[in-house]
Scaffold this active site. Structure first.
Site, PDB file in Angstrom:
ATOM      1  N   SER A 107       0.873  -1.123   0.078  1.00  0.00           N
ATOM      2  CA  SER A 107       0.148   0.107  -0.224  1.00  0.00           C
ATOM      3  C   SER A 107       0.480   1.040  -0.403  1.00  0.00           C
ATOM      4  CB  SER A 107      -0.903  -0.437   1.108  1.00  0.00           C
ATOM      5  OG  SER A 107      -1.867   1.166   0.803  1.00  0.00           O
ATOM      6  N   GLY A 108       0.655   1.943  -0.779  1.00  0.00           N
ATOM      7  CA  GLY A 108       1.158   3.659  -0.914  1.00  0.00           C
ATOM      8  C   GLY A 108       2.427   3.250  -1.933  1.00  0.00           C
ATOM      9  N   THR A 112      -1.599   2.569  -8.430  1.00  0.00           N
ATOM     10  CA  THR A 112      -2.478   3.403  -8.307  1.00  0.00           C
ATOM     11  C   THR A 112      -1.829   4.178  -9.213  1.00  0.00           C
ATOM     12  OG1 THR A 112      -4.243   2.732  -7.025  1.00  0.00           O
ATOM     13  CG2 THR A 112      -5.165   3.992  -8.182  1.00  0.00           C
ATOM     14  N   ASN A 157      -1.533   5.216   3.151  1.00  0.00           N
ATOM     15  CA  ASN A 157      -1.847   6.080   1.826  1.00  0.00           C
ATOM     16  C   ASN A 157      -2.734   6.974   2.138  1.00  0.00           C
ATOM     17  OD1 ASN A 157      -2.103   6.977  -0.954  1.00  0.00           O
ATOM     18  ND2 ASN A 157      -1.926   5.083  -1.418  1.00  0.00           N
ATOM     19  N   SER A 160      -5.528   4.818  -0.553  1.00  0.00           N
ATOM     20  CA  SER A 160      -5.326   3.865  -0.588  1.00  0.00           C
ATOM     21  C   SER A 160      -6.305   3.285  -1.106  1.00  0.00           C
ATOM     22  CB  SER A 160      -5.231   3.259   1.079  1.00  0.00           C
ATOM     23  OG  SER A 160      -4.899   2.168   0.411  1.00  0.00           O
ATOM     24  N   SER A 161      -6.402   2.992  -1.903  1.00  0.00           N
ATOM     25  CA  SER A 161      -7.317   1.777  -2.673  1.00  0.00           C
ATOM     26  C   SER A 161      -8.076   0.575  -1.755  1.00  0.00           C
ATOM     27  CB  SER A 161      -7.030   1.021  -4.081  1.00  0.00           C
ATOM     28  OG  SER A 161      -6.121   1.751  -4.811  1.00  0.00           O
ATOM     29  N   GLY A 380      -0.319  -5.950  -3.210  1.00  0.00           N
ATOM     30  CA  GLY A 380       0.917  -6.350  -2.724  1.00  0.00           C
ATOM     31  C   GLY A 380       1.169  -7.303  -1.393  1.00  0.00           C
ATOM     32  N   GLU A 382       1.530  -8.552   1.693  1.00  0.00           N
ATOM     33  CA  GLU A 382       1.354  -8.108   2.898  1.00  0.00           C
ATOM     34  C   GLU A 382       1.872  -8.983   4.556  1.00  0.00           C
ATOM     35  OE1 GLU A 382      -2.345  -4.685   2.477  1.00  0.00           O
ATOM     36  OE2 GLU A 382      -2.515  -6.337   3.967  1.00  0.00           O
TER      37      GLU A 382
HETATM   38  N1  ADP Z   1       5.351   7.618  -9.507  1.00  0.00           N
HETATM   39  C1  ADP Z   1       4.968   8.926  -9.026  1.00  0.00           C
HETATM   40  N2  ADP Z   1       4.775  10.499  -9.248  1.00  0.00           N
HETATM   41  C2  ADP Z   1       4.933  11.205  -7.922  1.00  0.00           C
HETATM   42  N3  ADP Z   1       4.400  10.653  -6.921  1.00  0.00           N
HETATM   43  C3  ADP Z   1       3.266   9.529  -6.728  1.00  0.00           C
HETATM   44  C4  ADP Z   1       4.052   8.452  -8.600  1.00  0.00           C
HETATM   45  N4  ADP Z   1       3.222   7.176  -7.062  1.00  0.00           N
HETATM   46  C5  ADP Z   1       2.484   7.322  -6.379  1.00  0.00           C
HETATM   47  N5  ADP Z   1       2.863   8.457  -5.862  1.00  0.00           N
HETATM   48  C6  ADP Z   1       2.358   9.740  -5.054  1.00  0.00           C
HETATM   49  O1  ADP Z   1       2.054   8.028  -3.586  1.00  0.00           O
HETATM   50  C7  ADP Z   1       0.925   7.868  -3.474  1.00  0.00           C
HETATM   51  C8  ADP Z   1       0.502   6.825  -2.961  1.00  0.00           C
HETATM   52  O2  ADP Z   1       0.236   6.063  -4.355  1.00  0.00           O
HETATM   53  P1  ADP Z   1      -0.750   5.085  -4.797  1.00  0.00           P
HETATM   54  O3  ADP Z   1      -0.384   5.086  -6.590  1.00  0.00           O
HETATM   55  O4  ADP Z   1      -2.020   5.440  -4.711  1.00  0.00           O
HETATM   56  O5  ADP Z   1       0.067   3.768  -3.966  1.00  0.00           O
HETATM   57  P2  ADP Z   1      -0.840   2.358  -3.974  1.00  0.00           P
HETATM   58  O6  ADP Z   1      -1.907   2.049  -5.286  1.00  0.00           O
HETATM   59  O7  ADP Z   1       0.703   1.444  -4.076  1.00  0.00           O
HETATM   60  O8  ADP Z   1      -1.645   1.801  -2.910  1.00  0.00           O
HETATM   61  C9  ADP Z   1       0.296   8.569  -4.240  1.00  0.00           C
HETATM   62  O9  ADP Z   1      -0.940   9.676  -4.166  1.00  0.00           O
HETATM   63  C10 ADP Z   1       0.985   9.825  -4.527  1.00  0.00           C
HETATM   64  O10 ADP Z   1       1.176  11.188  -3.390  1.00  0.00           O
HETATM   65 MG    MG Z   2      -3.834   1.932  -4.858  1.00  0.00          MG
END
Ligand code: ADP
Ligand code: MG
Length: 1002
Positions: A107-108, A112, A157, A160-161, A380, A382
């Site tokens: 997560s984070g 996404t 996050n 967070s999804s 992923g 956990e």
């Molecule tokens: N490529 C990127 N460039 C800039 N910020 C990013 C990038 N990837 C992630 N982030 C930052 O990290 C945060 C969490 O990413 P996210 O994709 O929501 O994580 P996950 O889906 O893996 O939980 C986003 O809201 C953003 O602020």
């Molecule tokens: Mg996500």
């Protein structure tokens, strides 16, 4: 090419396959760290992309960046998510093979965001169909809606999804995105009624309260003044820090609803569910003096029944069947509370599923889908301090994905080795099938045992479940409990835990709540309540039918389906890593990263990919780069590519065990071999002489030119084919811009056929069958004329010259139509007409002769002359004297006017001392003479047709001018300003006389 290789000292390796010490986790992490410090967040493991969350906006996602990665090979340019997206897209286009991109990470970590970047790449870079603009928008806008209902702020996050998502992007045969389909997995419903400290409920609750329109909130019985009054929103004790972002998000979500095609009523029905959940949360219970549970809150109940159609009694009572009769029995206080929460979760969960279905309807494609790229954004591996049912499901999912990864990677490796004719070498890897079986096997696996315990009548509980696991699975190499273990391990596993030895490491799962969560605890009567809600709703809002089966089994089945979907596609992988827990840019915490590298199985990925050869490149690419290192291959290798590579590596002293030559690629086993070669190239560069450098530059420039020409030719070919197809469809329509190319082509081809199959005698009445668009040619009375005409004009090149004339003059010169019906004859001067002396001088080389008038360059006095076209030049003759000779090679061009005069000017180089300037001539057969001259001198493209005036060169750099104007009669005069004025009678365009004319005048 391979820019990253030459820059490797500065920022590590851009592909982990090139790590010398590829089994060292420390070396792996150090490479990640060095690159991360330089903001290089992407690194490959072969075709796997590792991405480290930068926690800052990087300037690498512009349209220009997208352009840069289009059509470029992985290794040619620094690693990027666009390279991976483009690679999958190209595979879809060229191989027509469905693709999938699997994104994993905790997560984070940026999963996404990665999936959004891929989607953006496709919606920006792929071609459009006329009607697919809205699909692009809908594909993009599905995200904010799903995020509003499925994402929440967590400690890890802010967005967070809380569900797994698999999305298909569908493309048509031209590669335009035309639709999509989403599958959702395991929504974390428990968040609806409970949040951990510092976390929030799903975004939509806050968005609605912050920004919902006043009248709407009133209808829903909600009050924005104090969101803290809603019990389901205060569980996490999370301060309302993001009210502004909630407001902004709401705007985005509202717009997205419209784009996707929700009507107002549907949106309101959705929001009613959100309100119902809040009202349910505020429903409190108490016990009366008889110990019976009753409701202590009035207001929410009013809304619960009015907004959600939930019968109030169902919250405190349940149906029971006793002695075959249905009766209503009271719930205990505890039961009532848990039934209320279960109802809230069930309503929300089903609404989410409905939402996904509705989005899918909106994304359903209208035209034929040719291929698909799937995007999987799922949790992923956990591992927490306390791991429960959810982690069990998630980790099982990752175990399955790992299995898929290994199978597909090994499979594709094996296929490549086979294709290249290289013997397959067994790769040692950990096959995690044993763990997958442990979880999912029918009757024997953990899920089967869990279901059995859930459905068993009697006193089943989490502990009896644990005992049963111990009973059945005791002795399994990957399963341990406190009781089964001994010594050290026993201490590490709690009494209420079981430990699984996953491929990525050990995880202890606490069994508390497993049964409830698997049952998705919903009393029978509550299921009926939901059914009732469905029936009583008037709108087309529908909950999905009640699910049957236990949660884990359902998950297992949906995972199996997902695996089938993924198995049928070619996978690419994005592995996301979170560099710190504080969401801060620039901070790389090694311990945290090491943990993820381990649980993402990256070292195992690397090991499998590196088991054979570290590096492989096509012969052409390899030779192109390293050819300066061997005298035999420099500057160019003329023979077969494989021989060139062979010669080159022998010269470089590669040992037999270091490389293998396949059918089209060289495989190099160790990165070191490649690095030494790279170093040699670096050393060689300064010694490559200026001439060679220029040669390299010219070669690369020429490659670019050739590439562009190829592309242009391809475009032109495509245009031609398109025109022909369009013309073919419209071939029976009147001539129009859309079919003229096709009709002309048909006419031309037919004419050429006639030319090749001319009748043998005047009596021969056979005639090639014309295409339908030329049926007039078969008209009986014209046929003979044609045969006659053509027989007379059997001269081999005459017809071709007519076609050339048509190309030069049609539509350009007024007297061209007149010339069409006249034959081009072999010559206009019989031998006897040419002075004997001249004939003796010139020999028999004379091809064509014609009488012309020559105008003096200065006084424009007219002089009669003969113009003779010889094999190598043109001769101007005055009786017995050869006045002027111009070699075809020195003829610069021919000018004529666009009018119906017979003037033509032969341009010669001004510096040519033998010439006295350009020749100004006039001839009654100008079309014929100029055409013949142009053909013989190979100057078809140097005939210049001028509108008003023609300039010509007089000796010593002076210039003369002929002005052409319309007039009542032909006049040629010298004007006061020294120009020659040619006035020509206005021509009434004569009608085409015969079919040949018709054909040629088109
Ligand atoms: N490529 C990127 N460039 C800039 N910020 C990013 C990038 N990837 C992630 N982030 C930052 O990290 C945060 C969490 O990413 P996210 O994709 O929501 O994580 P996950 O889906 O893996 O939980 C986003 O809201 C953003 O602020
Ligand atoms: Mg996500």
């Amino acid at each position: 090419m391979e820019s990253g290789l030459s820059a490797r000292d500065r920022v590590g390796v851009q592909d982990f396959l090139l790590l010398d010490n590829y089994t060292s986790e420390a070396a792996f992490i150090e490479n990640l760290r060095r690159r991360y410090k330089e903001n290089l967040i992407y690194t490959y493991i072969g075709s796997v992309l590792v991405s480290v969350n930068p926690y800052r906006e990087l300037e690498i996602y512009s349209k220009q960046h997208m352009e840069r990665y289009r059509g470029v090979n992985f290794y040619e340019i620094s690693p990027h998510i666009y390279a991976l997206a483009d690679n999958s897209y190209r595979a879809v286009r060229t191989e027509r093979k469905d693709q999938c991109i699997l994104i994993s990470g905790e997560s984070g970590a940026g999963k996404t965001e990665a999936s959004k970047k891929v989607l953006q790449y496709y919606t920006t870079m792929c071609p459009t169909r006329n009607n697919t603009q809205s699909i692009r928008e809908r594909l993009l806008q599905s995200t904010p809606v799903l995020e509003a209902f499925g994402n929440a702020k967590t400690l890890r996050n802010d967005n967070s999804s809380r569900f797994g998502k698999y999305m298909d992007v569908q493309f048509d045969y031209k590669g335009a995105p035309i639709g999509g389909h989403i599958l959702n997995y395991l929504l974390e419903k428990s968040r609806v009624v409970h949040q951990n400290h510092g976390e929030r409920n799903f975004h939509i609750f806050y968005q609605l309260l912050e920004s919902g329109d006043g009248a709407l909130l009133k209808r829903l019985g909600l009050d924005r003044t104090n969101p803290q009054q809603y019990h389901y929103l205060v569980k996490g004790n999370c301060p309302r820090v993001s009210s502004i972002s909630d407001k902004n998000s709401w705007k985005v979500v509202s717009k997205a609803f419209t784009v996707i095609g929700f009507n107002e009523e549907e949106v309101e029905e959705l929001l009613k569910v959100v309100a119902s959940v809040l009202h349910l949360g505020n429903t409190q219970f108490g016990e009366d003096e008889y110990g019976e549970t009753h409701l202590t809150t009035e207001m929410p109940i009013k809304y619960v029944s009015e907004v959600s159609y939930i019968p109030v009694l169902s919250l405190t009572h349940k149906k029971i069947v006793a002695k075959g009769e249905e009766m209503i029995g009271p719930l205990s206080l505890e039961q009532a509370v848990s039934a209320r929460d279960a109802l809230a979760k069930a309503i929300y969960g089903r609404t989410f599923t409905w939402l996904v279905q509705k989005i899918n309807q909106s994304l359903a494609f209208q035209v034929k889908c040719s291929s698909v790229i799937g995007l999987l954004d799922i949790y992923g591996f956990e591992v927490f301090q306390n791991n429960s049912f959810e982690q069990f499901c998630i980790n099982y999912c990752n175990e399955k994905l790992q299995q898929l990864f290994i199978e597909l990677t090994l499979k594709s490796e094996q296929e490549e080795y086979e294709a290249e004719g290289i013997g397959w070498e067994t790769v040692e890897y950990f096959n995690n099938k044993i763990i997958c079986d442990l979880v999912e096997e029918k009757f024997k696996g953990i899920i089967a045992i869990l279901d059995e315990e859930c459905l068993r009548p009697g006193d089943a509980c989490d502990l009896t479940f644990l005992e049963k696991l111990e009973d059945r699975l005791g002795g399994h190499a990957h399963f341990v409990t406190h009781k089964l273990a001994n010594g050290k391990i026993r201490k590490a596993v709690g009494r209420e835990e079981f430990r699984l030895l996953h491929y990525a490491g050990e995880v202890n799962y606490n069994i508390n709540g497993f049964l409830d969560k698997n049952n998705d605890l919903l009393y029978r009567n509550l299921k009926e309540v939901i059914m009732m809600m469905i029936v009583r709703r008037q709108s087309n809002f529908r909950f999905t039918l009640l699910s049957c089966g236990q949660a884990a089994t359902q998950f297992k089945l949906s995972l199996a389906k997902l695996m089938d979907i993924l198995m049928s596609k070619q996978p690419s992988y994005i592995r996301c890593i979170k560099p710190n827990d504080a969401k801060q840019p620039g901070r790389f915490e090694e311990v945290l990263v090491r943990h993820q590298v381990k649980y993402l199985g990256l070292m195992e990925n690397l090991r499998v990919r590196r088991a054979g050869f570290a590096y492989r490149r096509s012969f052409e690419a390899f030779l192109q780069r390293y050819k300066p290192l061997c005298p035999d291959t420099w500057p160019n290798w003329q023979g077969k590519l494989s021989d060139g590579v062979s010669t080159l590596v022998k010269h470089l002293d590669y040992k037999a065990e270091e490389y293998k030559l396949g059918r089209s690629k060289i495989f190099i086993r160790f990165p070191k071999t490649l690095f030494l070669t790279e170093d040699a190239l670096e050393l060689k560069k300064p010694t490559i002489g200026e001439r060679e450098k220029r040669l390299i530059m010219i070669q690369s420039w020429w490659r670019g030119v050739k590439g562009r020409r190829r592309a242009k030719r391809r475009r032109q070919a495509a245009d031609t084919i398109r025109n022909l197809i369009k013309g073919f469809i419209l071939r029976n329509e009147p001539r129009c811009p859309d079919n003229e190319y096709f009709l002309d082509h048909v006419r031309f081809s037919f004419l050429m056929t006639i030319k090749r199959n001319l009748p043998k005698s005047v009596l021969d009445r056979t005639w090639p069958r014309p295409p339908p668009s030329l049926t007039e040619v078969t008209h009986p009375h014209t046929t003979y004329t044609h045969i006659h005409v053509l027989t007379l004009e059997r001269s081999q090149s005459s017809l071709e010259q007519k076609v050339v004339a048509s190309g030069i003059f049609r539509g350009q010169k007024d007297n061209y139509p007149q010339s069409v019906p006249r034959l081009f004859v072999g010559t206009r001067l019989e031998n006897e007409e040419i002075n004997l002396k001249v004939r003796q001088t010139l020999g028999t080389d004379n091809k064509y002769g014609v009488v012309v008038t020559k105008y003096d360059r200065h006084g424009f006095r007219a002089r009669p002359r003969q113009l003779l076209l010889m094999g190598s030049g043109v001769i101007l003759v005055q009786e017995s004297k050869i006045k002027q000779r111009i070699d075809y090679s020195s003829l610069l061009g021919i000018s004529v006017s666009s009018l119906s005069d017979g003037f033509f000017i032969l341009h010669v180089p001004p510096a040519d001392s033998k010439q006295k300037g350009d020749l100004v001539l006039q001839c009654d057969h100008v079309i014929e003479a100029v055409t013949k001259l142009a053909v013989m001198a190979d100057k078809i493209h140097s005939v210049n047709i001028s509108q008003d005036s023609i300039k010509f060169a007089i000796a010593r750099g002076k210039e003369g001018v002929i002005d052409f104007t319309y007039g009542a009669e032909l006049r040629v005069v010298k004007t006061k300003n020294g120009h020659l004025a040619v006035v020509r009678i206005i021509q009434s365009h004569t009608k085409p006389i015969n079919h040949l004319d018709k054909i040629l005048s088109l």
